[in-house]
Write a protein that holds these residues in place. Sequence first.
Motif, PDB file in Angstrom:
ATOM      1  N   HIS B   3       0.825  -1.210   0.000  1.00 36.34           N
ATOM      2  CA  HIS B   3       0.000   0.000   0.000  1.00 36.34           C
ATOM      3  C   HIS B   3       0.862   1.264   0.000  1.00 36.34           C
ATOM      4  CE1 HIS B   3      -3.443  -2.623   1.564  1.00 36.34           C
ATOM      5  NE2 HIS B   3      -3.850  -2.120   0.426  1.00 36.34           N
ATOM      6  N   VAL B   4       2.030   1.178   0.610  1.00 37.74           N
ATOM      7  CA  VAL B   4       2.950   2.326   0.606  1.00 37.74           C
ATOM      8  C   VAL B   4       3.413   2.599  -0.826  1.00 37.74           C
ATOM      9  CG1 VAL B   4       5.135   3.230   1.484  1.00 37.74           C
ATOM     10  CG2 VAL B   4       3.704   1.795   2.953  1.00 37.74           C
ATOM     11  N   ARG B   6       1.894   1.786  -3.620  1.00 34.57           N
ATOM     12  CA  ARG B   6       0.773   2.274  -4.433  1.00 34.57           C
ATOM     13  C   ARG B   6       0.501   3.758  -4.142  1.00 34.57           C
ATOM     14  NH1 ARG B   6      -2.710  -1.509  -6.732  1.00 34.57           N
ATOM     15  NH2 ARG B   6      -4.474  -0.121  -6.376  1.00 34.57           N
ATOM     16  N   PHE B   7       0.632   4.138  -2.868  1.00 35.49           N
ATOM     17  CA  PHE B   7       0.382   5.536  -2.507  1.00 35.49           C
ATOM     18  C   PHE B   7       1.407   6.470  -3.175  1.00 35.49           C
ATOM     19  CE2 PHE B   7       1.493   9.196   0.091  1.00 35.49           C
ATOM     20  CZ  PHE B   7       0.275   9.845   0.174  1.00 35.49           C
ATOM     21  N   TYR B   8       2.687   6.156  -3.027  1.00 34.38           N
ATOM     22  CA  TYR B   8       3.702   7.079  -3.562  1.00 34.38           C
ATOM     23  C   TYR B   8       3.727   7.087  -5.089  1.00 34.38           C
ATOM     24  CZ  TYR B   8       5.341   8.220   1.072  1.00 34.38           C
ATOM     25  OH  TYR B   8       5.399   8.687   2.362  1.00 34.38           O
ATOM     26  N   GLU B   9       3.462   5.945  -5.685  1.00 38.20           N
ATOM     27  CA  GLU B   9       3.378   5.929  -7.158  1.00 38.20           C
ATOM     28  C   GLU B   9       2.259   6.857  -7.638  1.00 38.20           C
ATOM     29  OE1 GLU B   9       5.115   4.127  -9.571  1.00 38.20           O
ATOM     30  OE2 GLU B   9       6.494   3.171  -8.157  1.00 38.20           O
ATOM     31  N   HIS B  31      -0.605  -5.814  -7.082  1.00 40.02           N
ATOM     32  CA  HIS B  31      -0.254  -5.147  -8.336  1.00 40.02           C
ATOM     33  C   HIS B  31       0.744  -4.007  -8.076  1.00 40.02           C
ATOM     34  CE1 HIS B  31      -1.810  -5.075 -12.603  1.00 40.02           C
ATOM     35  NE2 HIS B  31      -0.930  -4.093 -12.614  1.00 40.02           N
ATOM     36  N   PRO B  33       4.112  -1.742  -8.382  1.00 43.86           N
ATOM     37  CA  PRO B  33       4.767  -1.274  -9.612  1.00 43.86           C
ATOM     38  C   PRO B  33       6.027  -2.045  -9.967  1.00 43.86           C
ATOM     39  CG  PRO B  33       5.022   0.318  -7.846  1.00 43.86           C
ATOM     40  CD  PRO B  33       4.036  -0.683  -7.360  1.00 43.86           C
TER      41      PRO B  33
END
Lengths: 224, 81
Positions: B3-4, B6-9, B31, B33
């Motif tokens: 989740h970290v 996905r957040f920063y992406e 999923h 990156p």
Amino acid sequence: MESFQEFRKSISYGSRNNLNFKFLARMTDEDAANFLEALLQQLSVFIDTHEIEPLLKLIVEGQIKAYSGTPKYQYAEGPFAVMAKPIRSAKVGLLTSSGHFVDGNDPEPLGVKEMSQQEAITRISDFIRETPILSSIPMNTLAEKLMVRHGGYDIAGALLDANVVFPWQRLQEMVEGNHIDSTLSHAYSFVGACAQGLLKQQLESNWGPLLLQESPDALLLVPA
Amino acid sequence: VGHVARFYEAQGVPTVIVAVEAFRDTLEGMHVPRALLTPFPMGRPFGAPGDSAQQSDVLKMALNLIEEATTSKTIVHYSRS
């Protein structure tokens, strides 16, 4: 008389807790029996050869088998940011879920001062319902000032050398070797055994702005 | 840390995850990156304590993956160079 199922369950936060082998509790009786049989055979070989690699390979294979399967969180797609510059020109940040912090700046999880590793293990079910706390760790922190506490994994390797899961020294060496341009001023760490919904709230409200204010070009993330 | 990532992406910051192979299905499901999976026991994704050469090798491969990946869910396996 203790059943085999009760025995293997006791290795995961039970009377025989061993975080390196807690995966036995996730296996079927047959798979766990096969693993233990192979482990004893490999230990017998080790007695004479002293070759550790086959033993480590067997343990890793056991962990992979136990943790394979349908994951709790599934997304059909995900965001993807294109790297806008060569990595050698990049400012790179480090964030891990390994539970590291600086001596004297204990995050005091669950409101407990100087919580021991044993208490973190005992209270793992409390941690996974809790809001994670992010520790800021200056990149120039000395190894002897770096602390670790996490009830979800065996921290023995991290106690010997934090770089196995919190590679702050290796990342600094990447700057010295011109593999990257620079790092953020701080690395960051939290206990990954936490409530995922509360983690996402923390990212939105606190952690996002905190890291983004230093304009990282990329982030290295490490789960324990 | 899925989740970290996905957040920063989503904020425009590329990420790479270095994790042990046991986390493969979890990371694929999320999923993420980019991820580099390493053949080490849990709790030691960069390899053995004290083996700075191997730790650096893992880190270089991860950093290169940030630059080389062109699509999401680029998950590769570490092999010592």
